[in-house]
Design an enzyme around this catalytic site. Structure first.
Site, PDB file in Angstrom:
ATOM      1  N   ALA A 128       0.804  -1.226   0.000  1.00 29.30           N
ATOM      2  CA  ALA A 128       0.000   0.000   0.000  1.00 29.30           C
ATOM      3  C   ALA A 128       0.835   1.273   0.000  1.00 29.30           C
ATOM      4  CB  ALA A 128      -0.953  -0.001   1.184  1.00 29.30           C
ATOM      5  N   THR A 129       2.089   1.189   0.440  1.00 31.36           N
ATOM      6  CA  THR A 129       2.928   2.384   0.350  1.00 31.36           C
ATOM      7  C   THR A 129       3.049   2.780  -1.114  1.00 31.36           C
ATOM      8  OG1 THR A 129       4.136   1.802   2.346  1.00 31.36           O
ATOM      9  CG2 THR A 129       5.237   3.316   0.827  1.00 31.36           C
ATOM     10  N   CYS A 180       5.048   9.262  24.510  1.00 30.88           N
ATOM     11  CA  CYS A 180       5.023  10.683  24.872  1.00 30.88           C
ATOM     12  C   CYS A 180       5.921  10.965  26.068  1.00 30.88           C
ATOM     13  CB  CYS A 180       3.596  11.112  25.213  1.00 30.88           C
ATOM     14  SG  CYS A 180       2.519  11.059  23.802  1.00 30.88           S
ATOM     15  N   HIS A 239      -0.980  -7.854   3.631  1.00 34.75           N
ATOM     16  CA  HIS A 239      -0.481  -8.319   4.933  1.00 34.75           C
ATOM     17  C   HIS A 239      -1.285  -7.836   6.128  1.00 34.75           C
ATOM     18  CE1 HIS A 239       1.946  -4.832   6.612  1.00 34.75           C
ATOM     19  NE2 HIS A 239       1.821  -4.418   5.370  1.00 34.75           N
ATOM     20  N   GLN A 252      -6.700  -0.526   6.211  1.00 31.60           N
ATOM     21  CA  GLN A 252      -7.184  -1.084   7.479  1.00 31.60           C
ATOM     22  C   GLN A 252      -8.655  -1.471   7.417  1.00 31.60           C
ATOM     23  OE1 GLN A 252      -5.297  -1.827  10.066  1.00 31.60           O
ATOM     24  NE2 GLN A 252      -3.405  -0.817   9.464  1.00 31.60           N
ATOM     25  N   ASN A 312      -5.215   3.706  10.976  1.00 28.20           N
ATOM     26  CA  ASN A 312      -4.477   2.558  11.492  1.00 28.20           C
ATOM     27  C   ASN A 312      -4.152   2.659  12.976  1.00 28.20           C
ATOM     28  OD1 ASN A 312      -2.975   4.612   9.932  1.00 28.20           O
ATOM     29  ND2 ASN A 312      -1.187   3.695  10.893  1.00 28.20           N
TER      30      ASN A 312
HETATM   31  N1  PLP Z   1      -1.735   2.782   4.871  1.00 26.58           N
HETATM   32  C1  PLP Z   1      -2.126   2.369   6.077  1.00 26.58           C
HETATM   33  C2  PLP Z   1      -3.350   2.953   6.688  1.00 26.58           C
HETATM   34  C3  PLP Z   1      -1.395   1.399   6.772  1.00 26.58           C
HETATM   35  O1  PLP Z   1      -1.787   1.003   7.975  1.00 26.58           O
HETATM   36  C4  PLP Z   1      -0.237   0.878   6.160  1.00 26.58           C
HETATM   37  C5  PLP Z   1       0.590  -0.133   6.861  1.00 26.58           C
HETATM   38  O2  PLP Z   1       1.213   0.119   7.857  1.00 26.58           O
HETATM   39  C6  PLP Z   1       0.137   1.334   4.887  1.00 26.58           C
HETATM   40  C7  PLP Z   1      -0.640   2.291   4.274  1.00 26.58           C
HETATM   41  C8  PLP Z   1       1.364   0.824   4.179  1.00 26.58           C
HETATM   42  O3  PLP Z   1       1.124  -0.460   3.682  1.00 26.58           O
HETATM   43  P1  PLP Z   1       2.323  -1.423   3.224  1.00 26.58           P
HETATM   44  O4  PLP Z   1       2.920  -1.942   4.492  1.00 26.58           O
HETATM   45  O5  PLP Z   1       1.655  -2.498   2.417  1.00 26.58           O
HETATM   46  O6  PLP Z   1       3.273  -0.621   2.416  1.00 26.58           O
END
Ligand code: PLP
Length: 395
Positions: free
Chosen positions: A75-76, A329, A205, A183, A155
């Protein structure tokens, strides 16, 4: 049966591969290892058939068409493709995009990159529950806006956004709408057409599939408004070239099929466990705050701030639990979660935040154990002083 320690409560970070998914994937590494682009022999045809089937499964799970699915490395990459790809292609139309301040860094950092390229980005502050309202998006739109990117569910805190309304607003203004549904996919109902989305990012994943397999769903009408980030062998109709990760893609599809078919019962079971954990902690210790929406929240996510407790000490006490520190924090704002800061959390107070995320393999026994550990640890740390970092941790 003895508990496997540490108890895994970090399903929003990643999930184990479901054994049924692994079974689908294994032959594709060695026996049926073909390249899906090899058109001249049976190895390639077999791989191509596997990818075709996976494309259909994911399209069905998302509510779109198979030719609208583009496989990626996760997803990145999908988020980067959507944000950078649309903005750069639509530059002649306008140089403004709208997103929320609590998106994943895969969206936020892509947006920051666009700023260096001369784009204006509006980072909408969420409300106190972490929601981005349709009204706030409406107010941010200008004649120059080419893309809105708002995640389906967060997330860290699990808050679910009103994506259907945001999508309808964008559709009415002919602005493309991207949602990071990493998510949400497989956990709550999500239908690409119903939410009026143009682009959707998903990854395997987080739903019991393998790491390194993702997809970007691109509605047909949006396709011509997307520039590729990569150039190469023309795979994925040139939108995302590169040899396809056939085992990963097959695993992704298998995981999505399972998640979608059992979504209702699985969500119910996980939500019950999550709610039980929440009640036990709230009734066991005072000075606890829920981060996120009390109702509009992913079934497995629980993000809590414990007042008058040192974050590092709490994690030490809870080393039998694999949880995520929502925000460490303890020292400086630099350590704090951008999500909790955007919700108004004080950056450097003597408080600790933890994210518990439950999933398919979480059991009642594990949750009972976790609740007991958390309550005992918080009481202990408060009795001995919030900044006592050097004593021996509890057993
Ligand atoms: N977007 C969200 C909301 C996520 O939780 C994550 C994962 O941590 C990602 C994007 C990135 O996904 P990936 O690990 O497949 O690159």
């Amino acid at each position: 049966m003895a508990l496997k320690l540490p108890v895994y409560l970090d399903y929003n970070a990643t999930t184990p591969v479901d054994p049924r998914v692994l079974e689908v994937m294994l032959p594709l590494f060695s026996r049926d290892f073909g390249n899906a682009s090899s058109r001249t022999h049976r190895y390639g045809w077999k791989a191509e058939a596997v990818v075709k089937d996976a494309r259909e499964a994911l399209a069905e799970a998302l509510g779109g068409r198979p030719d609208e699915i583009f496989f990626t490395s996760g997803a990145t990459e999908s988020d980067n493709m959507a944000v950078l790809g649309v903005a750069r292609r639509c530059r002649p139309k306008g140089n403004h995009i709208v997103t929320s301040a609590i998106e994943h860094h895969a969206v936020l950092d892509a947006a920051r990159q666009l700023e260096t390229e001369g784009f204006d980005v509006t980072y909408l502050p969420p409300d106190s529950h972490g929601q981005t309202s349709v009204e706030s998006v409406a107010e941010a739109l200008t004649e120059r806006t080419v893309l809105v990117s708002v995640m389906a569910a967060n997330n860290e805190i699990g808050t679910i956004n009103p994506v259907k309304g945001i999508g309808a607003l964008c559709r009415g203004r002919d602005i493309l709408f991207h949602t990071d549904a990493v998510q949400a996919f497989g956990k709550i109902p999500l239908h690409a057409e119903e939410i009026n989305a143009d682009l959707i990012s998903i990854t395997a994943h987080k739903l019991y599939g393998p790491k390194g397999a993702g997809a970007l769903w691109v509605k047909s009408r949006a396709r011509s408004r997307l520039s590729p980030l990569l150039f190469g062998g023309g795979q994925e109709r040139g939108v995302r070239p590169g040899t396809l990760n056939v085992p990963g893609i097959a695993g992704f599809a298998s995981a999505a099929r399972i998640a979608v078919s059992f979504m209702n019962e699985e969500s119910r079971r996980i939500r019950e466990l999550r709610d039980w954990l929440e009640r036990q902690i709230f009734s066991g210790v005072p000075g606890v705050r829920l981060n996120g929406h009390p109702v509009e929240r992913l079934p497995g996510t629980l993000n809590l701030t414990f007042e008058a407790v040192d974050g590092e000490s709490l994690l030490m006490e809870l080393r039998d639990l694999a949880v995520s520190a929502g925000a460490a924090c303890t020292s400086a704002a630099a350590d704090a979660s951008h999500v909790l800061l955007a919700l108004g959390a004080p950056p450097a107070s003597a408080s600790a935040s933890l994210r518990f995320s439950l999933g398919r393999f979480t059991t009642r026994e594990e949750i009972k154990f976790a609740a007991h550990k958390v309550v005992t640890a918080v009481r202990y740390l408060r009795e001995t002083g919030p900044r006592n970092l050097t004593r021996t941790p509890l057993g």
